[in-house]
Design a protein around this motif. Structure first.
Motif, PDB file in Angstrom:
ATOM      1  N   ALA A  80       0.843  -1.187   0.000  1.00  0.00           N
ATOM      2  CA  ALA A  80       0.000   0.000   0.000  1.00  0.00           C
ATOM      3  C   ALA A  80       0.884   1.244   0.000  1.00  0.00           C
ATOM      4  CB  ALA A  80      -0.898  -0.001   1.229  1.00  0.00           C
ATOM      5  N   PRO A  81       0.459   2.297  -0.700  1.00  0.00           N
ATOM      6  CA  PRO A  81       1.253   3.525  -0.692  1.00  0.00           C
ATOM      7  C   PRO A  81       1.398   4.076   0.719  1.00  0.00           C
ATOM      8  CG  PRO A  81      -0.426   3.589  -2.402  1.00  0.00           C
ATOM      9  CD  PRO A  81      -0.734   2.402  -1.546  1.00  0.00           C
ATOM     10  N   ALA A  82       2.489   4.766   0.946  1.00  0.00           N
ATOM     11  CA  ALA A  82       2.712   5.402   2.236  1.00  0.00           C
ATOM     12  C   ALA A  82       1.635   6.444   2.498  1.00  0.00           C
ATOM     13  CB  ALA A  82       4.088   6.059   2.261  1.00  0.00           C
ATOM     14  N   THR A  83       1.333   6.666   3.762  1.00  0.00           N
ATOM     15  CA  THR A  83       0.380   7.695   4.152  1.00  0.00           C
ATOM     16  C   THR A  83       1.115   8.787   4.911  1.00  0.00           C
ATOM     17  OG1 THR A  83      -0.137   6.501   6.195  1.00  0.00           O
ATOM     18  CG2 THR A  83      -1.518   6.044   4.280  1.00  0.00           C
ATOM     19  N   GLY A  84       0.424   9.869   5.194  1.00  0.00           N
ATOM     20  CA  GLY A  84       1.051  10.960   5.923  1.00  0.00           C
ATOM     21  C   GLY A  84       1.343  12.142   5.023  1.00  0.00           C
ATOM     22  N   PRO A  85       1.888  13.215   5.588  1.00  0.00           N
ATOM     23  CA  PRO A  85       2.167  14.438   4.820  1.00  0.00           C
ATOM     24  C   PRO A  85       3.126  14.166   3.670  1.00  0.00           C
ATOM     25  CG  PRO A  85       2.360  14.837   7.183  1.00  0.00           C
ATOM     26  CD  PRO A  85       2.245  13.358   7.011  1.00  0.00           C
ATOM     27  N   VAL A  86       2.917  14.877   2.562  1.00  0.00           N
ATOM     28  CA  VAL A  86       3.781  14.722   1.391  1.00  0.00           C
ATOM     29  C   VAL A  86       4.301  16.081   0.955  1.00  0.00           C
ATOM     30  CG1 VAL A  86       2.580  12.662   0.596  1.00  0.00           C
ATOM     31  CG2 VAL A  86       1.864  14.917  -0.249  1.00  0.00           C
ATOM     32  N   ARG A  87       5.344  16.030   0.159  1.00  0.00           N
ATOM     33  CA  ARG A  87       5.839  17.225  -0.513  1.00  0.00           C
ATOM     34  C   ARG A  87       5.887  16.920  -1.997  1.00  0.00           C
ATOM     35  NH1 ARG A  87      11.963  17.931   1.407  1.00  0.00           N
ATOM     36  NH2 ARG A  87      11.674  19.886   0.270  1.00  0.00           N
ATOM     37  N   SER A  88       5.584  17.903  -2.809  1.00  0.00           N
ATOM     38  CA  SER A  88       5.619  17.738  -4.253  1.00  0.00           C
ATOM     39  C   SER A  88       7.024  18.021  -4.757  1.00  0.00           C
ATOM     40  CB  SER A  88       4.615  18.684  -4.912  1.00  0.00           C
ATOM     41  OG  SER A  88       4.636  18.532  -6.317  1.00  0.00           O
ATOM     42  N   VAL A  89       7.522  17.132  -5.581  1.00  0.00           N
ATOM     43  CA  VAL A  89       8.868  17.260  -6.124  1.00  0.00           C
ATOM     44  C   VAL A  89       8.790  17.215  -7.640  1.00  0.00           C
ATOM     45  CG1 VAL A  89      11.169  16.221  -6.244  1.00  0.00           C
ATOM     46  CG2 VAL A  89       9.882  16.146  -4.106  1.00  0.00           C
ATOM     47  N   GLY A  90       9.482  18.123  -8.298  1.00  0.00           N
ATOM     48  CA  GLY A  90       9.557  18.097  -9.746  1.00  0.00           C
ATOM     49  C   GLY A  90       9.200  19.399 -10.415  1.00  0.00           C
ATOM     50  N   ALA A  91       8.258  20.148  -9.847  1.00  0.00           N
ATOM     51  CA  ALA A  91       7.848  21.403 -10.451  1.00  0.00           C
ATOM     52  C   ALA A  91       8.892  22.489 -10.194  1.00  0.00           C
ATOM     53  CB  ALA A  91       6.488  21.831  -9.906  1.00  0.00           C
ATOM     54  N   LYS A  92       8.830  23.562 -10.961  1.00  0.00           N
ATOM     55  CA  LYS A  92       9.717  24.687 -10.717  1.00  0.00           C
ATOM     56  C   LYS A  92       9.476  25.213  -9.307  1.00  0.00           C
ATOM     57  CE  LYS A  92      10.156  26.187 -15.529  1.00  0.00           C
ATOM     58  NZ  LYS A  92       9.925  27.297 -16.503  1.00  0.00           N
ATOM     59  N   GLY A  93      10.549  25.502  -8.603  1.00  0.00           N
ATOM     60  CA  GLY A  93      10.434  25.960  -7.229  1.00  0.00           C
ATOM     61  C   GLY A  93      10.549  24.854  -6.217  1.00  0.00           C
ATOM     62  N   SER A  94      10.417  23.598  -6.645  1.00  0.00           N
ATOM     63  CA  SER A  94      10.624  22.464  -5.748  1.00  0.00           C
ATOM     64  C   SER A  94      12.112  22.137  -5.716  1.00  0.00           C
ATOM     65  CB  SER A  94       9.816  21.251  -6.210  1.00  0.00           C
ATOM     66  OG  SER A  94      10.404  20.658  -7.354  1.00  0.00           O
ATOM     67  N   PRO A  95      12.554  21.284  -4.794  1.00  0.00           N
ATOM     68  CA  PRO A  95      13.994  20.996  -4.705  1.00  0.00           C
ATOM     69  C   PRO A  95      14.600  20.476  -6.002  1.00  0.00           C
ATOM     70  CG  PRO A  95      12.876  20.216  -2.750  1.00  0.00           C
ATOM     71  CD  PRO A  95      11.804  20.644  -3.694  1.00  0.00           C
ATOM     72  N   CYS A  96      13.843  19.719  -6.775  1.00  0.00           N
ATOM     73  CA  CYS A  96      14.344  19.185  -8.043  1.00  0.00           C
ATOM     74  C   CYS A  96      13.396  19.593  -9.165  1.00  0.00           C
ATOM     75  CB  CYS A  96      14.427  17.659  -8.005  1.00  0.00           C
ATOM     76  SG  CYS A  96      15.533  16.975  -6.759  1.00  0.00           S
ATOM     77  N   ALA A  97      13.902  20.210 -10.202  1.00  0.00           N
ATOM     78  CA  ALA A  97      13.098  20.515 -11.385  1.00  0.00           C
ATOM     79  C   ALA A  97      13.176  19.322 -12.329  1.00  0.00           C
ATOM     80  CB  ALA A  97      13.612  21.775 -12.062  1.00  0.00           C
ATOM     81  N   LEU A  98      12.027  18.684 -12.596  1.00  0.00           N
ATOM     82  CA  LEU A  98      11.985  17.463 -13.384  1.00  0.00           C
ATOM     83  C   LEU A  98      10.917  17.579 -14.475  1.00  0.00           C
ATOM     84  CD1 LEU A  98      11.984  14.974 -10.363  1.00  0.00           C
ATOM     85  CD2 LEU A  98      13.941  15.463 -11.864  1.00  0.00           C
ATOM     86  N   PRO A  99      10.932  16.684 -15.465  1.00  0.00           N
ATOM     87  CA  PRO A  99       9.884  16.684 -16.485  1.00  0.00           C
ATOM     88  C   PRO A  99       8.537  16.171 -15.969  1.00  0.00           C
ATOM     89  CG  PRO A  99      11.891  15.636 -17.299  1.00  0.00           C
ATOM     90  CD  PRO A  99      12.028  15.777 -15.820  1.00  0.00           C
ATOM     91  N   LEU A 100       8.526  15.648 -14.749  1.00  0.00           N
ATOM     92  CA  LEU A 100       7.288  15.214 -14.134  1.00  0.00           C
ATOM     93  C   LEU A 100       7.294  15.608 -12.666  1.00  0.00           C
ATOM     94  CD1 LEU A 100       8.245  12.604 -12.346  1.00  0.00           C
ATOM     95  CD2 LEU A 100       7.904  11.360 -14.484  1.00  0.00           C
ATOM     96  N   THR A 101       6.139  15.548 -12.053  1.00  0.00           N
ATOM     97  CA  THR A 101       5.998  15.865 -10.636  1.00  0.00           C
ATOM     98  C   THR A 101       5.520  14.623  -9.908  1.00  0.00           C
ATOM     99  OG1 THR A 101       5.432  18.143 -11.181  1.00  0.00           O
ATOM    100  CG2 THR A 101       4.874  17.397  -8.985  1.00  0.00           C
TER     101      THR A 101
END
Length: 223
Positions: A54-75
């Motif tokens: 099962a996927p992890a539960t709890g608070p998440v952070r979005s990674v991948g978009a501009k302004g996030s720690p890593c700029a990626l082609p996906l989020t």
């Protein structure tokens, strides 16, 4: 993926290289196994391959978009208490370590700040239109000194996007240790993105899987 017993060991020393790095359930089609079956005493890559935890539960952070720690082609979503950091390649040695198949290491998601161990690592390609299956096969093949068994590729979904996932057992020809391996390839307009479970052993691998499943289910494109 395994590199002399784990990509984790391949990457573990990166932050100590002076000029190297500046930090670092889906719906499947019929499985396509290849390779010989591992001995019955070995860990099984297929027991939980089709249906991950099962996927992890709890608070998440979005990674991948501009302004996030890593700029990626996906989020994607990562646990909020994990550290996310871009991997910046400098010099020939770093470039060689950080390139595998047709993709380059771009982002590291580190579980250690949460009190756990293990990583998710994100690799990005620069070939628009590249086939995710072909990129994933090249990624798996580009690991020296490794014997691969119980190799299974599956067509899955990463969020709403088509993707390909691989699970297998990797045995280092140097240490002769066998470990579970898992990675996901997703096509984006700018190239394939490969998300890898990186761990030192099977217990660490299994502990990272819930975060991997959440990342997998949350994928969306940023372009």
């Amino acid at each position: 993926m395994t590199y002399a017993n784990g990509t984790a060991r391949r990457i573990a020393g990166l932050t100590t290289l002076p000029l190297a790095f500046a930090l670092l359930t889906g719906c499947g089609t019929e499985a396509e196994p290849s390779g010989k079956a591992a001995p019955s005493s070995a860990p099984s890559a297929s027991a939980d391959a089709a249906n991950g935890p099962a996927p992890a539960t709890g608070p998440v952070r979005s990674v991948g978009a501009k302004g996030s720690p890593c700029a990626l082609p996906l989020t994607l979503d990562a646990p909020a208490d994990w550290k996310a950091a871009p991997v910046k390649l400098e010099g020939d040695v770093a470039a060689a370590i950080g390139a595998q198949g047709t993709v380059t290491l771009a982002c590291e998601l580190d579980a250690r700040p949460s009190g756990a161990t293990g990583f998710l690592r994100v690799w990005t390609g620069a070939l628009p239109g590249e086939d995710p299956r072909a990129a994933l096969e090249a990624f798996v093949a580009d690991v020296p000194d490794e014997k691969r068994e119980q190799v299974v590729y599956r067509e899955v979904k990463a969020g709403a996007l088509p993707a390909v996932e691989v699970t297998y057992l990797g045995t280092s020809s140097i240490t002769e240790e066998t470990e579970k391996e898992r990675a996901l390839a997703v096509g984006t307009p700018s190239g394939v993105v490969v998300i890898v479970v990186d761990a030192m052993d099977d217990a660490e691998h299994d502990a990272v899987l819930p975060a991997y499943e959440r990342a997998k289910q949350s994928v969306r494109t940023t372009q």
